[in-house]
Design a protein around this motif. Sequence first.
Motif, mmCIF file in Angstrom:
data_model
loop_
_atom_site.group_PDB
_atom_site.id
_atom_site.type_symbol
_atom_site.label_atom_id
_atom_site.label_comp_id
_atom_site.label_asym_id
_atom_site.label_seq_id
_atom_site.Cartn_x
_atom_site.Cartn_y
_atom_site.Cartn_z
ATOM 1 N N PRO A 196 0.795 -1.228 0.000
ATOM 2 C CA PRO A 196 0.000 0.000 0.000
ATOM 3 C C PRO A 196 0.831 1.284 0.000
ATOM 4 O O PRO A 196 0.320 2.344 -0.345
ATOM 5 C CB PRO A 196 -0.819 -0.107 1.290
ATOM 6 C CG PRO A 196 -0.790 -1.548 1.673
ATOM 7 C CD PRO A 196 0.521 -2.064 1.181
ATOM 8 N N TYR A 216 -1.261 -1.371 -6.160
ATOM 9 C CA TYR A 216 -2.419 -1.618 -5.298
ATOM 10 C C TYR A 216 -2.979 -0.269 -4.853
ATOM 11 O O TYR A 216 -2.254 0.597 -4.384
ATOM 12 C CB TYR A 216 -2.010 -2.445 -4.079
ATOM 13 C CG TYR A 216 -3.096 -2.586 -3.044
ATOM 14 C CD1 TYR A 216 -4.147 -3.472 -3.242
ATOM 15 C CD2 TYR A 216 -3.079 -1.807 -1.890
ATOM 16 C CE1 TYR A 216 -5.158 -3.581 -2.295
ATOM 17 C CE2 TYR A 216 -4.083 -1.923 -0.944
ATOM 18 C CZ TYR A 216 -5.128 -2.808 -1.152
ATOM 19 O OH TYR A 216 -6.132 -2.911 -0.229
ATOM 20 N N GLY A 217 -4.285 -0.097 -5.011
ATOM 21 C CA GLY A 217 -4.922 1.178 -4.687
ATOM 22 C C GLY A 217 -5.322 1.903 -5.950
ATOM 23 O O GLY A 217 -6.484 1.824 -6.369
ATOM 24 N N GLY A 221 -7.487 -3.491 -6.566
ATOM 25 C CA GLY A 221 -7.763 -3.560 -5.136
ATOM 26 C C GLY A 221 -9.028 -4.342 -4.856
ATOM 27 O O GLY A 221 -9.527 -5.072 -5.721
ATOM 28 N N VAL A 253 -5.239 -8.477 0.774
ATOM 29 C CA VAL A 253 -4.334 -7.809 -0.169
ATOM 30 C C VAL A 253 -3.589 -8.850 -0.995
ATOM 31 O O VAL A 253 -3.415 -8.700 -2.211
ATOM 32 C CB VAL A 253 -3.348 -6.884 0.574
ATOM 33 C CG1 VAL A 253 -2.353 -6.265 -0.403
ATOM 34 C CG2 VAL A 253 -4.104 -5.797 1.314
ATOM 35 N N SER A 256 -5.849 -10.150 -3.600
ATOM 36 C CA SER A 256 -5.996 -9.155 -4.663
ATOM 37 C C SER A 256 -4.806 -9.194 -5.617
ATOM 38 O O SER A 256 -4.970 -9.068 -6.841
ATOM 39 C CB SER A 256 -6.130 -7.752 -4.061
ATOM 40 O OG SER A 256 -7.276 -7.653 -3.266
#
Length: 422
Positions: A196, A216-217, A221, A253, A256
């Motif tokens: 993150p 990621y983000g 996500g 996470v 993902s």
Amino acid sequence: MTGHKTLAEWLSWQESLHATAIDMGLARVERVRAAMKLQPSCPVVMVAGTNGKGSVCAMLSAMLHCAGFKVGTYTSPHILRYNERIAIDLAPASDERIVASFEAIDAARGDTSLTYFEFGTLAAVHSFVAEKVDVIVLEVGLGGRLDAVNIFEPNVSVVVSVDIDHQAILGDNREDIGFEKAGVYRAGKPALCADPNPPARLIEHARAIGADLKLYGPDFGYQRMDNQWSFHMGDAHRHALPLPALRGGYQMVNASAALAVLECLKPRLPVNLGAVKRGLLEVEWPGRFQVLPGRPAVVLDVGHNPHAVKAMTASLKQLPFARNRLAVFSMLEDKDLEQVAALAREAFDAWFVGGLDMPRGQSGERIAARLAEMGVERVQSFATVAQAWSAALSQAEESDRIVVFGSFHTVAEVMEARQHPA
């Protein structure tokens, strides 16, 4: 090495072949790979990260397997048997398969010296090619840029997390470590980062080489909804997904990241929603916040650095109440005991500390003394982890919880003790 040798004999010989156990650099192992003409034609996924990379490999492999693809998965270290490192369709490779690959490597290497890990890396990919797998999932052993796995060409690379570990080799800050892990990225290929808070040097390196960086983000996500979740990446969505069988909030996470890899592989290896759901439900990855059935509650976790232990203690808070919280613990000499103790001390009411009799190991007495110096109370020391486990088990009541952590070796000794009680 000549003659017919068992797997155990091969491994013993490999441990003494090279001057050092860890020898970062790709020149020697690349020379042997080239001599073997070893280059997979199927898609290759490369997974790096301080923590979580094994879980990503496990979930990714499970989903691909459920979709009908033959999967080769290379991970390290093993817990009980070397064969765990080289899995074909989720099952450990046979002794015969691994020995055949060792023989091929030895025949090709000439006078080039290889480490134990380099032998294993070449053997894994040689085995996968020989078994004609549809896809190869490779877990980086240490770092990325100079790890033996990096001699192969990935179609997709992922860095799961970046934190402080192996400082003597990778650096003592997240920026330097992030750069080392970004070494698995390739120009023009999907380069995923599931951390993150990605280090700037990781992003800079990916962009400098022209990798297709996905973060990621911003780029992929998940959204959690009670007992299910959804994944998104660009215009792609997967809805009504079951929570992963692997325990721990951080696994969302990791899941993902695994699904993001599947999106990148979709043109060559399409995986339908049913296979994704089955893979998430059926995945197994022993020793990673593994909650065993029965009473007292027992949790096995190979966490051995501050990042992993912080995640473990957060996950422990999600478990049902335990009257007494017991730790069975041991740690290698070169790990950050002070930070780990600071993070874990409030999670336990009593510590049962055992020694590890191996290179970089330390005695239970020494670990207990160091913990006491840090203000950790109710610490008992034992010669071995198995003895520490036995003592904790004998003192625990049904409403208590025992957590085994600190090293792969710690968890392995308890697993052995459970299989073969004295």
